[in-house]
Design an enzyme around this catalytic site. Structure first.
Site, short mmCIF file in Angstrom:
data_model
loop_
_atom_site.label_atom_id
_atom_site.label_comp_id
_atom_site.label_asym_id
_atom_site.label_seq_id
_atom_site.Cartn_x
_atom_site.Cartn_y
_atom_site.Cartn_z
N HIS A 34 -22.63 8.63 28.72
CA HIS A 34 -21.59 8.22 27.77
C HIS A 34 -22.22 7.57 26.53
O HIS A 34 -21.79 7.82 25.40
CB HIS A 34 -20.63 7.21 28.41
CG HIS A 34 -19.91 7.73 29.61
ND1 HIS A 34 -20.19 7.31 30.89
CD2 HIS A 34 -18.90 8.63 29.73
CE1 HIS A 34 -19.39 7.91 31.75
NE2 HIS A 34 -18.59 8.73 31.08
N GLN A 150 -15.95 22.09 31.65
CA GLN A 150 -14.96 21.30 30.92
C GLN A 150 -15.14 21.45 29.41
O GLN A 150 -14.17 21.62 28.67
CB GLN A 150 -15.09 19.83 31.31
CG GLN A 150 -14.24 18.89 30.46
CD GLN A 150 -14.39 17.43 30.89
OE1 GLN A 150 -13.73 17.00 31.81
NE2 GLN A 150 -15.25 16.70 30.23
#
Lengths: 279, 279
Positions: A34, A150
């Site tokens: 992240h 995704q």
């Protein structure tokens, strides 16, 4: 750094921002993967918004929604360290105040790979990402290549629906031993953690074979399968899938070309780990 | 007035507009109903964009896609007369350049009323409207109450997906004899056209009964059914549905309240006519 919990406030905040807005949608429990997305956003954009929302609609009925790790105070510190401008941290009632009738679904390519084991997963992802995109209205949104399918699905959604948002996919960030960073790694017991780098190791082996001229997809899959079955005892793990495909339509390939991807999912202990490589 | 045929040009144009943008999505063959939407947009917005696109994905396999009336030169004159700033007039390849994998669907409320006869219709509508909204990025979008279910579905989509767009629903515009304006009225032969006002007339009769205190939905539906079957010979027409429902969830009501709606669909000749009234 602003912490905003409601859609209305976020929309107000958004009217005060200037220049390019970069958006990193997350489910929290942030790790270096992240942080690399935040860094990419920080470099390209004037304003960086991170959302932290464990989205219930992308978990199947027997999946790990309740167990999914949450630690907002830690996430907050990491966002501050990453020079994030704003965290959007809504609760479930804020995002789904009543029966949600509207679904955004990408057909076909969501039924392959992870979609076989998780048939409603991607519909939950695309719907919540469409909602978040409409709330945040970013110029660029950042996703990790770790969740390759995704990112392909979200790119397709954004293009098909003519969204005015650039989708950027950033490289996988790995532990020293090669294990792809994931919030779900926290589920692994010690012996499982030791076995987990076998995903990356197998992909590296496959890459080596391809670079030496092997382009038969079945042979490469077989090598990966054997490597995993050799190193992961049946008691702690089993393979969900090993697939080789083109990155636009996620169509199986028989003869591998440059630009094709190899992706795999392996259950290890309570975790379902995924990893991939683009050749 | 600008006439723009590509998405890229429209997005460029959109960057030059100032103030509020009003959007009227249409399938062309404009009539006074559309003009009333343009007028409402003109009054509230600094910039009015009308799209003209006969969207193939909202027609079923045996419906009237090819027969649907088209006359761009006439539409252009009417838009000019309505002080429209820009017509967005893309062709099918511009809107669907490749296999469209992404679908925006509103569940449940799209399976009732017209959704029973036209099971894939609303999914085509919501998907193309989501695309158009992302391309045009209006502040306010205008829809006619004639397509009541459509306006309920689109409102729900916009709310569920947190779109930053206000949906305004404008009153039905009617011919002198009460027939609701519709591009499909052009399909009617002379005797069919004479029979067509029976929809409005029946709704007026129902309204009269309700205002006199009748709140039994079955009785009111029966009155409407009898009135239509009396006046429309079986050779030229038959009823598709007569429904009384609440306007948020399109749930059937047994005891009618103020604010409920009565909607009906009647096949007359080659046309499937719809009309409704909110009590």
């Amino acid at each position: 750094m602003e912490i905003i919990k409601t859609i209305e406030e976020l929309k107000k905040y958004r009217k005060t921002t200037e220049g390019k807005v970069g958006f990193v949608p997350t489910m929290g429990h942030l790790h270096d993967g992240h942080l690399s997305l935040m860094k990419a956003a920080r470099e390209e954009c004037n304003n960086v918004i991170v959302s932290i929302f464990v989205n219930p609609t992308q978990f199947g009925p027997n999946e790990d929604l309740d167990a999914y790790p949450r630690d907002f105070e830690r996430d907050k510190r990491l966002c501050e360290g990453g020079s994030v401008d704003c965290i959007f941290y809504p609760d479930v009632d804020e995002m789904y105040p009543r029966e949600e009738l509207t679904i955004v679904r990408v057909e076909r390519i969501t039924q392959k790979l992870c979609g076989k084991t998780r048939p409603t997963h991607f519909q939950g992802v695309t719907t919540v990402v469409a909602k978040l995109f409409n709330i945040v209205q970013p110029d660029i949104a950042y996703f990790g290549q770790k969740d390759l399918q995704q990112s392909i699905v979200i790119k397709r959604m954004a293009e098909d629906l003519n969204m005015d948002i650039k989708i950027k996919v950033c490289p996988i960030v790995r532990e020293k031993d090669g294990l792809a960073m994931s919030s779900r790694n926290s589920y692994l017991k010690e012996n499982e953690r030791k076995a987990a780098p076998v995903l990356y190791e197998s992909l590296q082996k496959a890459k080596g074979l391809f670079e030496k001229g092997e382009n038969n997809a079945d042979k490469i899959k077989e090598t990966i399968r054997n490597n995993i079955e050799d190193k992961v005892k049946k008691e702690i793990g089993n393979i969900d899938y090993i697939e080789i495909f083109d990155t636009e339509n996620i169509d199986d390939v028989k003869k591998i070309k440059k630009g094709n991807a190899i992706a795999l999912a392996v259950f290890i202990g309570k975790a379902r780990l995924i990893d991939n490589i683009i050749l």
